[in-house]
Design a protein around this motif. Structure first.
Motif, mmCIF file in Angstrom:
data_model
loop_
_atom_site.group_PDB
_atom_site.id
_atom_site.type_symbol
_atom_site.label_atom_id
_atom_site.label_comp_id
_atom_site.label_asym_id
_atom_site.label_seq_id
_atom_site.Cartn_x
_atom_site.Cartn_y
_atom_site.Cartn_z
ATOM 1 N N GLU A 205 5.154 3.724 -2.052
ATOM 2 C CA GLU A 205 4.509 3.964 -3.458
ATOM 3 C C GLU A 205 5.205 5.138 -4.462
ATOM 4 O O GLU A 205 5.184 4.913 -5.666
ATOM 5 C CB GLU A 205 3.040 4.067 -3.437
ATOM 6 N N SER A 237 5.768 7.922 -9.176
ATOM 7 C CA SER A 237 5.314 6.514 -8.697
ATOM 8 C C SER A 237 6.415 5.317 -9.016
ATOM 9 O O SER A 237 6.811 5.493 -9.999
ATOM 10 C CB SER A 237 3.968 6.026 -9.550
ATOM 11 N N VAL A 239 5.343 2.348 -8.905
ATOM 12 C CA VAL A 239 4.532 1.261 -9.477
ATOM 13 C C VAL A 239 3.913 1.676 -10.717
ATOM 14 O O VAL A 239 2.770 1.280 -10.988
ATOM 15 C CB VAL A 239 3.353 0.767 -8.607
#
Length: 330
Positions: A205, A237, A239
């Motif tokens: 992540e 991150s 994401v």
């Protein structure tokens, strides 16, 4: 060796190389960039042949040698016309081609095309494997399990660049006029001389950069996102979540070197992926929702995998079992 070089040169100059001979010829050219004996043999062979051949510089600035007959048959007239727009034709000798090989190896990495990365040295660790290495500039690197580091055989003037997949702790040799850059996907970390850890395994992540000494600048998509000093960490991150910067213990960066596996607000699936790499096992979670839960914990590497999984299960109110060489968390 000398007779083989002479043969390959004649085959190349006569444009009669087979594909295998052509690959062997260019392997020798690459070796000549680093091997004085091979270089002298090539020079001697060229002087004996007394021939020349055509090279050109393509649209990307790469020095290209004349293609052999078996390759020319596949080139269309249209392609030849397009290529001629960019060709700077010169009649030259094999030694110019050799100089071109050396130039391609040593020019700055950012000018290389992706295929040039194949010329980089590569160190790879398997699961549960760790390596220590010394780079050409005397920078020290500790490479964690299931990681890859690519770097040039000799750093170019003005810049030192490497490519990391996985996790590594760097102790960079200080050089005021030669910054050290580590590329990990969209994240680039730049330093002059410092000690820090980068964790950037595929599928994680976050990419995590932690500093124990000196100062580090971190860029994401070529934009600066953080400047870190000792005891600071940034999580970027993968994401599209907000970038998180925080203080940590000075001893935490690269704690895995001392056998400490430290996880601070990490997803369970990322922790499990780490355990799989460290202990070379397969772990599956039956509850996918739970896999995205975040926890903080730590382990000593010398404990066995079942002890580590028990700690993880105690924190998540789950249990595990071994089935067909796979650990299932239920």
């Amino acid at each position: 060796m000398e007779e083989r070089i002479k043969y390959l040169f004649r085959q190349y100059l006569n444009n009669t190389c087979t594909r295998k001979e052509f690959e062997e010829f260019f392997s020798l050219m690459n070796d000549a960039a680093h091997n004085e004996i091979v270089r002298e043999l090539i020079r001697k062979t060229y002087e004996e042949t007394g021939q020349s051949f055509l090279t050109y510089v393509d649209e990307r600035g790469n020095l290209v040698l004349t293609e052999p007959a078996w390759e020319e048959q596949q080139v269309t007239k249209g392609r030849s016309r397009n290529r001629n727009r960019f060709i700077l034709a010169v009649t030259t000798c094999v030694m110019v081609a050799l100089a071109g090989v050396v130039w391609l190896i040593n020019r700055p990495i950012q000018q290389r095309q992706p295929s040039s990365k194949q010329a980089l040295a590569k160190k790879i660790t398997g699961r549960s494997e760790y390596k220590y290495m010394l780079l050409p500039d005397s920078t020290k690197v500790w490479l964690n399990a299931a990681s890859t580091l690519e770097y040039p055989h000799q750093f170019a003037a003005g810049k030192r660049e490497v490519f990391l997949t996985g996790e590594a702790y760097f102790d960079v040799k200080h050089a005021d006029k030669q910054p050290f850059l580590i590329h990990t996907g969209k994240v680039t970390t730049m330093v002059l001389g410092t000690a820090f850890n980068i964790k950037a395994y595929p599928g994680r992540e976050n990419i995590i950069v932690s500093v124990s000494r000196g100062k580090v600048r971190v860029n994401y998509n070529e934009k600066e996102v953080a400047t870190l000093t000792p005891g600071q960490q940034v999580k970027i991150s993968n994401v599209n979540k907000p970038i998180v910067q925080k203080k940590i213990a000075i001893s935490e960066p690269g704690a895995w070197q001392q056998g400490n596996l430290v996880y601070d607000d990490e997803t369970i699936k990322d922790i499990i992926a780490d355990l799989e790499r460290i202990y070379d096992v397969t772990i599956r979670m039956q509850n996918e929702t739970l896999a995205n839960e975040r926890i903080s914990t730590s382990f000593r590497r010398e404990i066995n995998i079942e002890h580590a999984l028990q700690v993880l299960c105690n924190l998540t109110d789950t249990r595990f079992k071994l089935e067909n060489n796979t650990y299932l968390i239920q």
